[in-house]
Design an enzyme around this catalytic site. Sequence first.
Site, PDB file in Angstrom:
ATOM      1  N   GLU A  87       0.799  -1.239   0.000  1.00  0.00           N
ATOM      2  CA  GLU A  87       0.000   0.000   0.000  1.00  0.00           C
ATOM      3  C   GLU A  87       0.827   1.283   0.000  1.00  0.00           C
ATOM      4  O   GLU A  87       0.557   2.207   0.764  1.00  0.00           O
ATOM      5  CB  GLU A  87      -0.970  -0.017   1.192  1.00  0.00           C
ATOM      6  CG  GLU A  87      -1.892  -1.218   1.169  1.00  0.00           C
ATOM      7  CD  GLU A  87      -2.798  -1.342   2.388  1.00  0.00           C
ATOM      8  OE1 GLU A  87      -2.725  -0.486   3.283  1.00  0.00           O
ATOM      9  OE2 GLU A  87      -3.566  -2.319   2.447  1.00  0.00           O
ATOM     10  N   ASN A 132       2.085  -5.227  -3.162  1.00  0.00           N
ATOM     11  CA  ASN A 132       0.667  -5.503  -2.890  1.00  0.00           C
ATOM     12  C   ASN A 132      -0.073  -4.189  -2.625  1.00  0.00           C
ATOM     13  O   ASN A 132       0.413  -3.343  -1.862  1.00  0.00           O
ATOM     14  CB  ASN A 132       0.594  -6.406  -1.641  1.00  0.00           C
ATOM     15  CG  ASN A 132      -0.770  -7.002  -1.389  1.00  0.00           C
ATOM     16  OD1 ASN A 132      -1.343  -7.652  -2.267  1.00  0.00           O
ATOM     17  ND2 ASN A 132      -1.304  -6.793  -0.190  1.00  0.00           N
ATOM     18  N   HIS A 181     -10.551  -5.748  -2.650  1.00  0.00           N
ATOM     19  CA  HIS A 181     -11.613  -5.540  -1.660  1.00  0.00           C
ATOM     20  C   HIS A 181     -12.702  -4.726  -2.352  1.00  0.00           C
ATOM     21  O   HIS A 181     -12.607  -3.503  -2.434  1.00  0.00           O
ATOM     22  CB  HIS A 181     -11.089  -4.752  -0.451  1.00  0.00           C
ATOM     23  CG  HIS A 181     -10.063  -5.472   0.354  1.00  0.00           C
ATOM     24  ND1 HIS A 181     -10.337  -6.609   1.075  1.00  0.00           N
ATOM     25  CD2 HIS A 181      -8.750  -5.210   0.568  1.00  0.00           C
ATOM     26  CE1 HIS A 181      -9.252  -7.020   1.703  1.00  0.00           C
ATOM     27  NE2 HIS A 181      -8.261  -6.197   1.402  1.00  0.00           N
ATOM     28  N   GLU A 234      -6.468 -10.496  -1.584  1.00  0.00           N
ATOM     29  CA  GLU A 234      -7.276 -10.281  -0.362  1.00  0.00           C
ATOM     30  C   GLU A 234      -8.754 -10.182  -0.728  1.00  0.00           C
ATOM     31  O   GLU A 234      -9.483  -9.339  -0.208  1.00  0.00           O
ATOM     32  CB  GLU A 234      -6.817  -9.002   0.351  1.00  0.00           C
ATOM     33  CG  GLU A 234      -5.339  -8.993   0.699  1.00  0.00           C
ATOM     34  CD  GLU A 234      -4.901  -7.766   1.495  1.00  0.00           C
ATOM     35  OE1 GLU A 234      -5.758  -7.016   1.996  1.00  0.00           O
ATOM     36  OE2 GLU A 234      -3.676  -7.573   1.613  1.00  0.00           O
ATOM     37  N   ASP A 244     -12.514  -9.980  -1.141  1.00  0.00           N
ATOM     38  CA  ASP A 244     -13.810 -10.016  -0.462  1.00  0.00           C
ATOM     39  C   ASP A 244     -14.693  -8.980  -1.137  1.00  0.00           C
ATOM     40  O   ASP A 244     -14.204  -7.985  -1.664  1.00  0.00           O
ATOM     41  CB  ASP A 244     -13.715  -9.818   1.070  1.00  0.00           C
ATOM     42  CG  ASP A 244     -12.953  -8.592   1.509  1.00  0.00           C
ATOM     43  OD1 ASP A 244     -12.776  -7.646   0.709  1.00  0.00           O
ATOM     44  OD2 ASP A 244     -12.546  -8.552   2.686  1.00  0.00           O
TER      45      ASP A 244
HETATM   46  O1  G3I Z   1      -5.113  -8.404  18.731  1.00  0.00           O
HETATM   47  C1  G3I Z   1      -5.607  -7.188  19.262  1.00  0.00           C
HETATM   48  C2  G3I Z   1      -6.313  -7.413  20.567  1.00  0.00           C
HETATM   49  O2  G3I Z   1      -5.384  -7.894  21.503  1.00  0.00           O
HETATM   50  C3  G3I Z   1      -6.936  -6.104  21.018  1.00  0.00           C
HETATM   51  O3  G3I Z   1      -7.659  -6.314  22.191  1.00  0.00           O
HETATM   52  C4  G3I Z   1      -7.854  -5.542  19.946  1.00  0.00           C
HETATM   53  C5  G3I Z   1      -8.468  -4.217  20.348  1.00  0.00           C
HETATM   54  O4  G3I Z   1      -8.474  -3.295  19.279  1.00  0.00           O
HETATM   55  O5  G3I Z   1      -7.126  -5.364  18.765  1.00  0.00           O
HETATM   56  C6  G3I Z   1      -6.566  -6.574  18.273  1.00  0.00           C
HETATM   57  O6  G3I Z   1      -5.833  -6.299  17.111  1.00  0.00           O
HETATM   58  C7  G3I Z   1      -6.595  -6.005  15.944  1.00  0.00           C
HETATM   59  C8  G3I Z   1      -6.200  -7.011  14.869  1.00  0.00           C
HETATM   60  O7  G3I Z   1      -6.834  -6.680  13.651  1.00  0.00           O
HETATM   61  C9  G3I Z   1      -6.570  -8.439  15.233  1.00  0.00           C
HETATM   62  O8  G3I Z   1      -7.957  -8.562  15.342  1.00  0.00           O
HETATM   63  C10 G3I Z   1      -6.272  -4.603  15.502  1.00  0.00           C
HETATM   64  O9  G3I Z   1      -6.780  -3.674  16.435  1.00  0.00           O
HETATM   65  C11 G3I Z   1      -6.868  -4.333  14.146  1.00  0.00           C
HETATM   66  O10 G3I Z   1      -6.384  -3.088  13.682  1.00  0.00           O
HETATM   67  C12 G3I Z   1      -6.451  -5.407  13.172  1.00  0.00           C
HETATM   68  O11 G3I Z   1      -7.080  -5.171  11.933  1.00  0.00           O
HETATM   69  C13 G3I Z   1      -6.465  -5.754  10.823  1.00  0.00           C
HETATM   70  C14 G3I Z   1      -6.080  -4.680   9.827  1.00  0.00           C
HETATM   71  O12 G3I Z   1      -5.516  -5.290   8.675  1.00  0.00           O
HETATM   72  C15 G3I Z   1      -5.061  -3.723  10.412  1.00  0.00           C
HETATM   73  O13 G3I Z   1      -4.666  -2.790   9.497  1.00  0.00           O
HETATM   74  C16 G3I Z   1      -7.425  -6.743  10.189  1.00  0.00           C
HETATM   75  O14 G3I Z   1      -7.628  -7.842  11.082  1.00  0.00           O
HETATM   76  C17 G3I Z   1      -6.854  -7.264   8.873  1.00  0.00           C
HETATM   77  O15 G3I Z   1      -7.860  -8.003   8.189  1.00  0.00           O
HETATM   78  C18 G3I Z   1      -6.465  -6.089   7.992  1.00  0.00           C
HETATM   79  O16 G3I Z   1      -5.894  -6.606   6.806  1.00  0.00           O
HETATM   80  C19 G3I Z   1      -5.522  -5.632   5.849  1.00  0.00           C
HETATM   81  C20 G3I Z   1      -4.276  -6.139   5.143  1.00  0.00           C
HETATM   82  O17 G3I Z   1      -3.267  -6.396   6.073  1.00  0.00           O
HETATM   83  C21 G3I Z   1      -3.791  -5.140   4.095  1.00  0.00           C
HETATM   84  N1  G3I Z   1      -4.846  -4.814   3.164  1.00  0.00           N
HETATM   85  C22 G3I Z   1      -6.103  -4.351   3.765  1.00  0.00           C
HETATM   86  C23 G3I Z   1      -6.609  -5.378   4.781  1.00  0.00           C
HETATM   87  C24 G3I Z   1      -7.943  -4.936   5.356  1.00  0.00           C
HETATM   88  O18 G3I Z   1      -7.814  -3.773   6.126  1.00  0.00           O
END
Ligand code: G3I
Length: 302
Positions: free
Chosen positions: A127, A169, A206, A235, A237
Amino acid sequence: EATLGAAAAQSGRYFGTAVAVNRLNDSAYTTILNREFNQVTAENEMKPDALQPNRGQFNYTNGDRLVSHARSRGMKVKGHTLAWHAQQPGWMQSLSGSALRQAMIDHITNVVTHYRGQLDSWDVVNEAYADGGGGGRRDSNLQRTGNDWIEVAFRTADAADPNVKLCYNDYNTDNWNDAKTQGVYNMVRDFKQRGVPIDCVGFQTHFTGGSNYPSNYRTTLSSFAALGVDVQVTELDIRNAPADAYRNVTNDCLAVSRCTGITVWGIRDSDSWRSSESPLLFNGSGQKKPAYDAVLTALNSA
Ligand code: G3I
């Protein structure tokens, strides 16, 4: 063939999914994972904040768990991601200039060396281009270390593992006419001309709905492939999972010989980062949705 992975393998491709490592304890989840998919990408566990929470202190427990689960079942693994403006550990966010550049290099060298020989590919940079009409780089702490940060990341990864495939990516790079798509295309063309080691380009895909699917998506994939890189849907969806849009994306990949695989961004709707939009191939109970049947049929018709 009766599963996505086996159906994709008929044409030498993979069909994969993002995996959240803590869900490997959920047997309903792993049953579908192990049955349907022959490629995985860690949804969060191989990002910089997860792997190097404190400077010089690497935590490979979760990443290793996924790699071991996948490799023992013959699944390919894409590492995601080495350098990104988001999900940097706090200590990295506070760096700038040559100190940040060196931290990026050290991170890439340590992580790629750790996984040497075990992965199919790495998302080296994620990105890095801006949204909107400009077609230029996204402003970020990494970009402010100098415009050459992306090629330095690729050269560093290549030095640590000359055999793993190295990918760029991004999202919103689906429509061939968009400035962002053209910006990334020009970078890849320049890298190929100058011998910067890049092997693949990932299109996150996405989509916010069927109407968001651009009719020139196949042109985008084939145009990048013509530069001499593999392309992948990384990715996938789609809001409300319309069967037609899933079928079109699948057929577009199948039509491009260098489109080597498709990865959906989660298994069940309840696993999705945007679960309220029900964008995936399985519902929250793990049942196949109409989009699943559309994808499987397309893969079997290739
Ligand atoms: O693990 C912690 C947990 O301990 C905590 O209590 C909780 C409270 O906020 O957060 C948890 O972490 C979260 C993590 O996902 C696991 O669930 C993060 O806050 C959250 O920001 C994170 O989001 C991820 C996101 O990337 C971050 O940028 C998404 O799961 C994930 O699907 C998403 O994936 C991205 C790709 O890497 C890049 N392309 C876009 C895609 C969608 O946004």
